[in-house]
Scaffold this motif. Structure first.
Motif, PDB file in Angstrom:
ATOM      1  N   ILE A 307     -69.216 195.016  79.173  1.00  0.00           N
ATOM      2  CA  ILE A 307     -69.648 194.298  77.958  1.00  0.00           C
ATOM      3  C   ILE A 307     -70.152 195.282  76.919  1.00  0.00           C
ATOM      4  O   ILE A 307     -69.826 195.179  75.724  1.00  0.00           O
ATOM      5  N   ARG A 308     -70.963 196.248  77.358  1.00  0.00           N
ATOM      6  CA  ARG A 308     -71.488 197.235  76.398  1.00  0.00           C
ATOM      7  C   ARG A 308     -70.365 198.075  75.791  1.00  0.00           C
ATOM      8  O   ARG A 308     -70.385 198.395  74.601  1.00  0.00           O
ATOM      9  N   ALA A 309     -69.396 198.454  76.605  1.00  0.00           N
ATOM     10  CA  ALA A 309     -68.275 199.251  76.094  1.00  0.00           C
ATOM     11  C   ALA A 309     -67.453 198.446  75.083  1.00  0.00           C
ATOM     12  O   ALA A 309     -67.016 198.976  74.049  1.00  0.00           O
ATOM     13  N   MET A 310     -67.244 197.147  75.351  1.00  0.00           N
ATOM     14  CA  MET A 310     -66.496 196.302  74.418  1.00  0.00           C
ATOM     15  C   MET A 310     -67.248 196.162  73.095  1.00  0.00           C
ATOM     16  O   MET A 310     -66.631 196.174  72.010  1.00  0.00           O
ATOM     17  N   ALA A 311     -68.564 196.033  73.154  1.00  0.00           N
ATOM     18  CA  ALA A 311     -69.363 195.914  71.931  1.00  0.00           C
ATOM     19  C   ALA A 311     -69.263 197.189  71.098  1.00  0.00           C
ATOM     20  O   ALA A 311     -69.129 197.140  69.862  1.00  0.00           O
ATOM     21  N   ARG A 312     -69.324 198.366  71.796  1.00  0.00           N
ATOM     22  CA  ARG A 312     -69.193 199.637  71.069  1.00  0.00           C
ATOM     23  C   ARG A 312     -67.800 199.751  70.449  1.00  0.00           C
ATOM     24  O   ARG A 312     -67.638 200.237  69.320  1.00  0.00           O
ATOM     25  N   LYS A 313     -66.804 199.312  71.134  1.00  0.00           N
ATOM     26  CA  LYS A 313     -65.437 199.426  70.654  1.00  0.00           C
ATOM     27  C   LYS A 313     -65.246 198.656  69.346  1.00  0.00           C
ATOM     28  O   LYS A 313     -64.555 199.121  68.421  1.00  0.00           O
ATOM     29  N   HIS A 314     -65.857 197.476  69.262  1.00  0.00           N
ATOM     30  CA  HIS A 314     -65.683 196.642  68.074  1.00  0.00           C
ATOM     31  C   HIS A 314     -66.829 196.786  67.075  1.00  0.00           C
ATOM     32  O   HIS A 314     -66.813 196.133  66.028  1.00  0.00           O
ATOM     33  N   GLY A 315     -67.788 197.647  67.384  1.00  0.00           N
ATOM     34  CA  GLY A 315     -68.863 197.900  66.444  1.00  0.00           C
ATOM     35  C   GLY A 315     -69.757 196.705  66.199  1.00  0.00           C
ATOM     36  O   GLY A 315     -70.218 196.479  65.066  1.00  0.00           O
ATOM     37  N   VAL A 316     -70.010 195.914  67.257  1.00  0.00           N
ATOM     38  CA  VAL A 316     -70.888 194.749  67.114  1.00  0.00           C
ATOM     39  C   VAL A 316     -71.921 194.789  68.240  1.00  0.00           C
ATOM     40  O   VAL A 316     -71.819 195.587  69.182  1.00  0.00           O
ATOM     41  N   LEU A 317     -72.895 193.916  68.138  1.00  0.00           N
ATOM     42  CA  LEU A 317     -73.859 193.761  69.216  1.00  0.00           C
ATOM     43  C   LEU A 317     -73.210 193.006  70.367  1.00  0.00           C
ATOM     44  O   LEU A 317     -72.291 192.207  70.155  1.00  0.00           O
ATOM     45  N   SER A 318     -73.704 193.252  71.583  1.00  0.00           N
ATOM     46  CA  SER A 318     -73.123 192.589  72.749  1.00  0.00           C
ATOM     47  C   SER A 318     -73.187 191.075  72.623  1.00  0.00           C
ATOM     48  O   SER A 318     -72.252 190.363  72.999  1.00  0.00           O
ATOM     49  N   ASP A 319     -74.296 190.586  72.068  1.00  0.00           N
ATOM     50  CA  ASP A 319     -74.442 189.138  71.926  1.00  0.00           C
ATOM     51  C   ASP A 319     -73.488 188.553  70.898  1.00  0.00           C
ATOM     52  O   ASP A 319     -73.309 187.328  70.830  1.00  0.00           O
ATOM     53  N   ASP A 320     -72.870 189.409  70.057  1.00  0.00           N
ATOM     54  CA  ASP A 320     -71.948 188.921  69.024  1.00  0.00           C
ATOM     55  C   ASP A 320     -70.491 188.943  69.475  1.00  0.00           C
ATOM     56  O   ASP A 320     -69.594 188.561  68.708  1.00  0.00           O
ATOM     57  N   LEU A 321     -70.240 189.389  70.700  1.00  0.00           N
ATOM     58  CA  LEU A 321     -68.858 189.466  71.178  1.00  0.00           C
ATOM     59  C   LEU A 321     -68.213 188.086  71.265  1.00  0.00           C
ATOM     60  O   LEU A 321     -67.031 187.926  70.957  1.00  0.00           O
ATOM     61  N   SER A 322     -68.983 187.095  71.659  1.00  0.00           N
ATOM     62  CA  SER A 322     -68.422 185.747  71.765  1.00  0.00           C
ATOM     63  C   SER A 322     -67.989 185.236  70.397  1.00  0.00           C
ATOM     64  O   SER A 322     -66.904 184.660  70.246  1.00  0.00           O
ATOM     65  N   ALA A 323     -68.845 185.452  69.371  1.00  0.00           N
ATOM     66  CA  ALA A 323     -68.487 185.036  68.005  1.00  0.00           C
ATOM     67  C   ALA A 323     -67.283 185.823  67.498  1.00  0.00           C
ATOM     68  O   ALA A 323     -66.417 185.279  66.804  1.00  0.00           O
TER      69      ALA A 323
END
Length: 550
Positions: A307-323
């Motif tokens: 989850i943390r790696a995906m958030a870094r990849k898209h430049g967002v907070l982890s909690d914003d990945l769902s949005a």
């Protein structure tokens, strides 16, 4: 209607107050008397470009005040409202010019700029002369003049509405095409990113939950090691429980030979072994409870790190990945639906284009019909003006589509049969141009005009019956509009409902111009002077009376 003009210290006028009337107002006087100064003063207060030096010699500043009557629906009200200026049934324009050239204007006692004055001028006054450049000689105005003649308000409104609808459809289609092109450019990214996020399926707040669980499992592993050591220290064999058991056996074997002196020790060790057993049981229960599955800790860590790696990849907070996943899904859905939506917008654009074409073609047909009627009306006006050999033609040519249709309109004339037609100001001579303009203005006049029409020596170069025809047409115009005429023609002057003579006087070496309203007797003398020159004869007066009698 122009009601009054008050001029102070302008050119060779020191103080002059004029009150104009409805109908045909005539200004006459000898050449150089100052008739053109009145027009210069009026142009100055209306913001027109004119002479640079207007202030009378010896004066600190010049001033002109013009008062207009405004009926309720006069277009000047809209100009005043847009400029935030007070409006009523009276419009007062005042403009001052200092010796240094500084100009200041007021509209209804409020400061106003030159742009406001010129906007008001466009709906208050129309000037026509042999060098007319504000009215009928301006080709850009010919289409609007033809539309006014043909009463094309409804057709124009329909065309403008269709043009706006067409422009809106164009804009919607262009925006959709731009959006779809942008989505197509990132289609590979969208599909890959959506696939990754769908497989990961992150939830809001999940990172915090996983991190807390990971810390708990890591802490439990360290605690269990300490508890296991304690259990080993207390357990059987080499542990405390084994040693205490051995000690109890040894003491019990020796107790018989000690006459009871070891009884308390034996009893205490028994109790200690019982408590130690309970402690060991509790430790074993705790060890079983906090036993950590290494696979669960590894799985938790893997998901947390993913989850943390995906958030870094898209430049967002982890909690914003769902949005983010929802947004990417929406963009992908828009891409998938884009072709269908684009087809709908293309159809809407085609429908709007067809509606505009229908409206514009209807307007073009109405213009062609109006052009024929205008040309016929002009033919009827030119003959009495001694221009029966001349011809007038309204040319309608294709133009770039716009809110006012697809036509360019130009008024053309030919002064002799067989001669090529051309623009008014290129073909006609001075006298011919004046008569063309007058005839055109008579034909274009429809109902009560909101404009004060000014004709500056438009009768120059004509005389006799032609001048009489000019005067009659000016009088005809004056039945539906206020008309001011500066003229040297007695035939034109005789048609005026109100007559002023402009005079130049020299007093104490200073030349001044003044304007005198004429009664009937004075009009006879003035028209007689225009007929015969400086010496007014009885014959001239008789001729003047004949002209005035009509």
């Amino acid at each position: 209607m122009l009601r009054s003009l008050d001029i102070r210290d302008m050119l060779i006028i020191d103080r002059l107050e004029l009150s104009f009337q409805p109908g045909l107002n005539v200004l006459t006087g000898e050449t150089g008397a100052g008739k053109s100064i009145l027009l210069d003063a009026l142009g100055f207060v209306l913001g027109w470009r004119g002479r640079a030096e207007l202030v009378r010699v010896g004066a600190a500043q010049g001033e002109v005040v013009a008062v207009f009557e405004l009926p309720p629906h006069h277009p000047a009200h809209a100009v005043l409202q847009e400029a935030g200026l007070p409006a009523g049934d009276e419009l007062i324009l005042r403009r001052v010019n200092t010796r240094e050239g500084r100009k200041t204007a007021w509209v209804n006692d409020r400061r106003a700029g030159g742009e406001v004055l010129r906007a008001l001028s466009d709906c208050l006054v129309e000037l026509h002369g042999q060098q007319d450049d504000r009215g009928l000689l301006n080709p850009r105005a010919h289409r609007a003049l033809l539309d006014a003649f043909g009463d094309h308000d409804a057709a124009l409104a329909a065309t403008r509405i269709a043009w706006r609808a067409r422009a809106a459809a164009d804009k919607a289609l262009a925006e959709a095409e731009t959006r779809l092109a942008a989505l197509r450019a990132e289609e590979d990214f969208l599909r890959h990113a959506v696939g990754e996020l769908d497989r990961l399926a992150p939830e809001a707040g999940e990172e915090a939950v996983l991190d807390a669980r990971r810390r708990e499992m890591q802490a439990a592993d360290r605690v269990r090691e300490d508890i296991a050591r304690a259990h080993a220290a207390l357990g059987h064999g080499e542990g405390a429980e084994g040693r205490m058991g051995d000690a109890l056996c040894w003491l019990e074997g020796a107790a018989d030979g000690t006459a009871g002196r070891l009884d308390e020790a034996v009893a205490a060790l028994g109790r200690a072994l019982a408590e130690l057993g309970e402690a060991t049981d509790a430790i074993e229960t705790c060890l079983e409870a906090i036993e950590v599955d290494p696979g669960a800790l590894e799985a938790t860590e893997e998901r947390l790190f993913a989850i943390r790696a995906m958030a870094r990849k898209h430049g967002v907070l982890s909690d914003d990945l769902s949005a983010l996943a929802d947004d990417l899904h929406a963009r992908l859905d828009a891409l998938d639906a884009g072709a269908h939506d684009l087809a709908d917008l293309q159809k809407a654009r085609a429908d709007a284009d067809a509606a505009y074409l229908d409206a514009a073609q209807a307007l073009s047909a109405a213009r062609r019909d109006a052009a024929l009627r205008l040309d016929a009306a002009m033919a009827g006006e030119l003959a009495p003006l001694k221009m029966e050999r001349a011809s007038f033609a309204t040319r309608i040519l294709p133009a770039e589509p716009g809110p006012d249709g697809m036509d360019a309109v130009a008024f053309t004339v030919a002064t002799n049969p067989g001669a090529p037609a051309g623009p008014l100001d290129k073909i006609a001579s001075g006298g011919e141009l004046s008569r063309f303009l007058l005839a055109l203005k008579v034909c274009l006049a429809r109902g009560a005009s909101p404009l004060t029409l000014i004709f500056d020596e438009i009768d120059r170069g004509v005389g006799g019956a032609t001048a009489d025809a000019v005067g009659r047409r000016l009088a005809q115009l004056a039945t539906s509009a206020q008309v001011l005429v500066v003229t040297h023609s007695p035939q034109v002057a005789a048609r005026g409902a109100h007559h002023w003579r402009v005079e130049k006087q020299v007093s104490d070496g200073v030349t001044l111009s003044t304007v005198i309203p004429l009664d009937l007797a004075a009009r006879v003398d003035e028209i007689a002077r225009m007929l015969s020159g400086d010496t007014i004869t009885d014959e001239a007066r008789a001729a003047a009376r004949t002209l005035l009698a009509g």
